[in-house]
Design a protein around this motif. Structure first.
Motif, mmCIF file in Angstrom:
data_model
loop_
_atom_site.group_PDB
_atom_site.id
_atom_site.type_symbol
_atom_site.label_atom_id
_atom_site.label_comp_id
_atom_site.label_asym_id
_atom_site.label_seq_id
_atom_site.Cartn_x
_atom_site.Cartn_y
_atom_site.Cartn_z
ATOM 1 N N GLY A 74 0.731 -1.167 0.009
ATOM 2 C CA GLY A 74 0.000 -0.088 -0.102
ATOM 3 C C GLY A 74 0.697 1.051 0.186
ATOM 4 O O GLY A 74 0.290 2.339 0.071
ATOM 5 N N ASP A 75 1.925 1.149 -0.246
ATOM 6 C CA ASP A 75 3.237 2.514 -0.151
ATOM 7 C C ASP A 75 3.155 3.068 0.899
ATOM 8 O O ASP A 75 3.266 4.315 1.293
ATOM 9 C CB ASP A 75 2.813 3.276 -1.173
ATOM 10 N N ARG A 76 2.875 2.368 2.164
ATOM 11 C CA ARG A 76 3.138 2.824 3.706
ATOM 12 C C ARG A 76 4.457 2.594 3.880
ATOM 13 O O ARG A 76 5.165 1.633 3.567
ATOM 14 C CB ARG A 76 2.106 2.074 4.613
ATOM 15 N N GLU A 85 18.218 -7.458 9.405
ATOM 16 C CA GLU A 85 17.632 -6.253 10.423
ATOM 17 C C GLU A 85 16.292 -6.341 10.279
ATOM 18 O O GLU A 85 15.746 -5.967 11.367
ATOM 19 C CB GLU A 85 18.481 -5.109 10.086
ATOM 20 N N ALA A 86 15.638 -6.316 9.241
ATOM 21 C CA ALA A 86 14.190 -5.838 9.170
ATOM 22 C C ALA A 86 13.598 -7.021 9.825
ATOM 23 O O ALA A 86 12.342 -6.975 10.511
ATOM 24 C CB ALA A 86 13.739 -6.082 7.918
ATOM 25 N N ALA A 87 14.114 -8.235 9.615
ATOM 26 C CA ALA A 87 13.223 -9.448 10.415
ATOM 27 C C ALA A 87 13.451 -9.529 11.902
ATOM 28 O O ALA A 87 12.493 -9.687 12.528
ATOM 29 C CB ALA A 87 13.888 -10.838 9.841
ATOM 30 N N GLU A 88 14.638 -9.161 12.278
ATOM 31 C CA GLU A 88 15.107 -9.219 13.821
ATOM 32 C C GLU A 88 14.460 -8.055 14.367
ATOM 33 O O GLU A 88 13.682 -8.228 15.490
ATOM 34 C CB GLU A 88 16.408 -8.785 14.021
ATOM 35 N N GLU A 89 14.330 -6.735 13.895
ATOM 36 C CA GLU A 89 13.946 -5.662 14.856
ATOM 37 C C GLU A 89 12.383 -5.269 14.550
ATOM 38 O O GLU A 89 11.807 -5.090 15.295
ATOM 39 C CB GLU A 89 14.766 -4.216 14.229
ATOM 40 N N ALA A 90 11.762 -5.880 13.236
ATOM 41 C CA ALA A 90 10.432 -5.286 13.122
ATOM 42 C C ALA A 90 9.646 -6.719 12.651
ATOM 43 O O ALA A 90 8.445 -6.453 12.288
ATOM 44 C CB ALA A 90 10.367 -4.278 11.870
ATOM 45 N N GLY A 91 10.369 -7.779 12.537
ATOM 46 C CA GLY A 91 9.327 -8.802 11.959
ATOM 47 C C GLY A 91 8.973 -8.898 10.693
ATOM 48 O O GLY A 91 7.908 -9.446 10.323
ATOM 49 N N VAL A 92 9.531 -8.180 9.907
ATOM 50 C CA VAL A 92 9.069 -7.889 8.277
ATOM 51 C C VAL A 92 10.034 -8.653 7.342
ATOM 52 O O VAL A 92 11.268 -8.857 7.373
ATOM 53 C CB VAL A 92 9.232 -6.406 8.272
ATOM 54 N N ALA A 93 9.232 -9.565 6.716
ATOM 55 C CA ALA A 93 10.033 -10.206 5.486
ATOM 56 C C ALA A 93 10.390 -9.166 4.444
ATOM 57 O O ALA A 93 9.406 -8.502 3.990
ATOM 58 C CB ALA A 93 9.311 -11.672 4.992
ATOM 59 N N ILE A 94 11.642 -9.355 3.682
ATOM 60 C CA ILE A 94 11.785 -8.186 2.638
ATOM 61 C C ILE A 94 11.979 -8.979 1.388
ATOM 62 O O ILE A 94 12.659 -10.007 1.273
ATOM 63 C CB ILE A 94 13.015 -7.513 2.833
ATOM 64 N N ASP A 112 11.433 -3.519 -0.109
ATOM 65 C CA ASP A 112 10.029 -3.783 -0.280
ATOM 66 C C ASP A 112 9.492 -4.994 0.425
ATOM 67 O O ASP A 112 10.044 -6.033 0.382
ATOM 68 C CB ASP A 112 9.714 -4.371 -1.768
ATOM 69 N N ALA A 113 8.499 -4.874 1.477
ATOM 70 C CA ALA A 113 8.060 -5.709 2.620
ATOM 71 C C ALA A 113 6.931 -6.818 1.495
ATOM 72 O O ALA A 113 6.456 -6.257 0.743
ATOM 73 C CB ALA A 113 7.229 -4.891 3.696
ATOM 74 N N VAL A 114 7.385 -8.169 1.956
ATOM 75 C CA VAL A 114 6.528 -9.074 1.438
ATOM 76 C C VAL A 114 5.086 -8.995 1.692
ATOM 77 O O VAL A 114 4.192 -9.564 1.122
ATOM 78 C CB VAL A 114 7.387 -10.592 1.756
ATOM 79 N N SER A 115 4.988 -8.545 3.238
ATOM 80 C CA SER A 115 3.658 -8.669 3.602
ATOM 81 C C SER A 115 3.503 -7.327 4.436
ATOM 82 O O SER A 115 4.510 -6.683 4.879
ATOM 83 C CB SER A 115 3.276 -9.740 4.481
ATOM 84 N N VAL A 146 6.911 -0.506 16.209
ATOM 85 C CA VAL A 146 6.965 -0.225 14.792
ATOM 86 C C VAL A 146 5.543 0.108 14.637
ATOM 87 O O VAL A 146 4.441 -0.361 14.947
ATOM 88 C CB VAL A 146 7.528 -1.413 14.082
ATOM 89 N N ARG A 147 5.620 0.833 13.284
ATOM 90 C CA ARG A 147 4.013 1.435 12.979
ATOM 91 C C ARG A 147 4.456 1.779 11.325
ATOM 92 O O ARG A 147 5.273 2.287 10.989
ATOM 93 C CB ARG A 147 3.890 2.728 13.429
ATOM 94 N N TRP A 148 3.311 1.390 10.795
ATOM 95 C CA TRP A 148 3.180 1.774 9.274
ATOM 96 C C TRP A 148 2.486 3.008 9.293
ATOM 97 O O TRP A 148 1.693 3.448 10.094
ATOM 98 C CB TRP A 148 2.332 0.685 8.578
#
Length: 299
Positions: A163-165, A199-208, A232-235, A248-250
């Motif tokens: 969503g480009d957030r 780092e994205a996975a460790e700190e924010a739980g985000v898959a890239i 780009d986040a996968v989800s 963390v916030r979108w």
């Protein structure tokens, strides 16, 4: 500035350059130097070699378009400023922003001063080392090993979802309203792109998924190179790890602009890469309303 690296091993040229009338010197004492304000803004308060107090260590920074040489001079006390008003400032002092040339010189000099201050002895045998290469090498006379300034790469990532957030986080050591992009150091044997994903996975739980390097920044605190990425986040799944990140916030563009304007979110100072990554995504400056503006902050 031309760093003129080929001149660093020419001891005769360096000695002669130090004696020239047009040579200018940037004194440093514990990461601080003098700056002067003129009609065109703030500038480094450079001095001549003969104005430097004895007992310091000089580092060759390079030459300008006229061929004039520039040195940094690490000393226990700063020499008297040249004529005109001058004040003492450090690299991160937002009250006196420098132009590109002077900022680049100060970044270079600060990184060298930090390194020399902490590497007076050989890590292999423990013997004292000596300064060579115009301040860019330390040599151990006992074991003959050359030691070079260390640069530690770190990644910063502006993460967006479908969503480009953009995803911003507040670290556990920060006040709750301070937010920035996720970041971390590159580990041994790791590429920068792999570090972004880790780092994205460790700190924010985000898959890239896809990552793109967009800008870099020398950051001599004490010797880092910041690598700025868009990712780009996968989800849209995200969660703070509770160790590095407290939250963390979108954010949509409108939501972030509103939060910054009201003071609910404070971003890093605009001089730093983290802020530029956010404003690159946003498409322009993000400023708080005058009545809610607080002091700028750095990571």
């Amino acid at each position: 500035m031309d760093r003129a690296a080929a001149r660093r091993e020419d001891a005769g040229w360096l000695r002669a350059a130090w004696e020239r009338e047009n040579t200018r010197v940037l004194p440093l004492a514990g990461g601080r130097t003098r700056v002067s304000e003129g009609p065109d803004g703030w500038r480094l308060a450079l001095v001549r070699p003969r104005d430097c107090p004895p007992g310091g260590t000089r580092y060759f920074l390079g030459t300008d378009g006229t061929g004039a040489a520039y040195f940094a001079y690490a000393t226990g006390r700063l020499p008297a400023p040249p004529t005109g008003t001058a004040r003492v400032a450090a690299l991160g002092d937002g009250d006196c922003p420098l132009g590109d040339r002077d900022h680049g010189m100060l970044v270079h000099a600060t990184a060298l001063e930090n390194w020399h201050r902490n590497h007076g002895r050989c890590p292999g045998c423990g013997d004292p080392t000596t300064v060579e290469g115009g301040g860019h090498v330390r040599r151990c006379a006992a074991c003959g090993v050359e030691h070079h300034p260390r640069t530690d790469p770190a990644v910063l990532m502006l993460i967006t979802d479908a969503g480009d957030r953009c995803l911003l986080g507040s670290r556990t050591r920060w006040p709750a309203h301070q937010y920035s992009v996720p970041a971390g150091y590159v580990e041994p044997g790791e590429t920068a792109e792999a570090a972004v994903r880790r780092e994205a996975a460790e700190e924010a739980g985000v898959a890239i998924g896809a990552v793109r390097c967009v800008e870099t920044e020398a950051h001599p605190f004490p010797g880092s190179l910041m690598l700025g990425y868009e990712a780009d986040a996968v989800s849209s799944d995200a969660r703070a790890d509770g160790s590095e990140m407290a939250a963390v916030r979108w954010f949509t563009r409108d939501a972030l602009a509103r939060a910054v304007r009201t003071g609910d979110v404070a971003l890093p100072d605009r001089r730093y890469l983290a802020r530029r990554l956010v404003e690159r995504w946003y498409g322009g400056p993000l400023d708080p309303a005058p009545e809610s503006a607080g002091a700028p902050w750095t990571e």
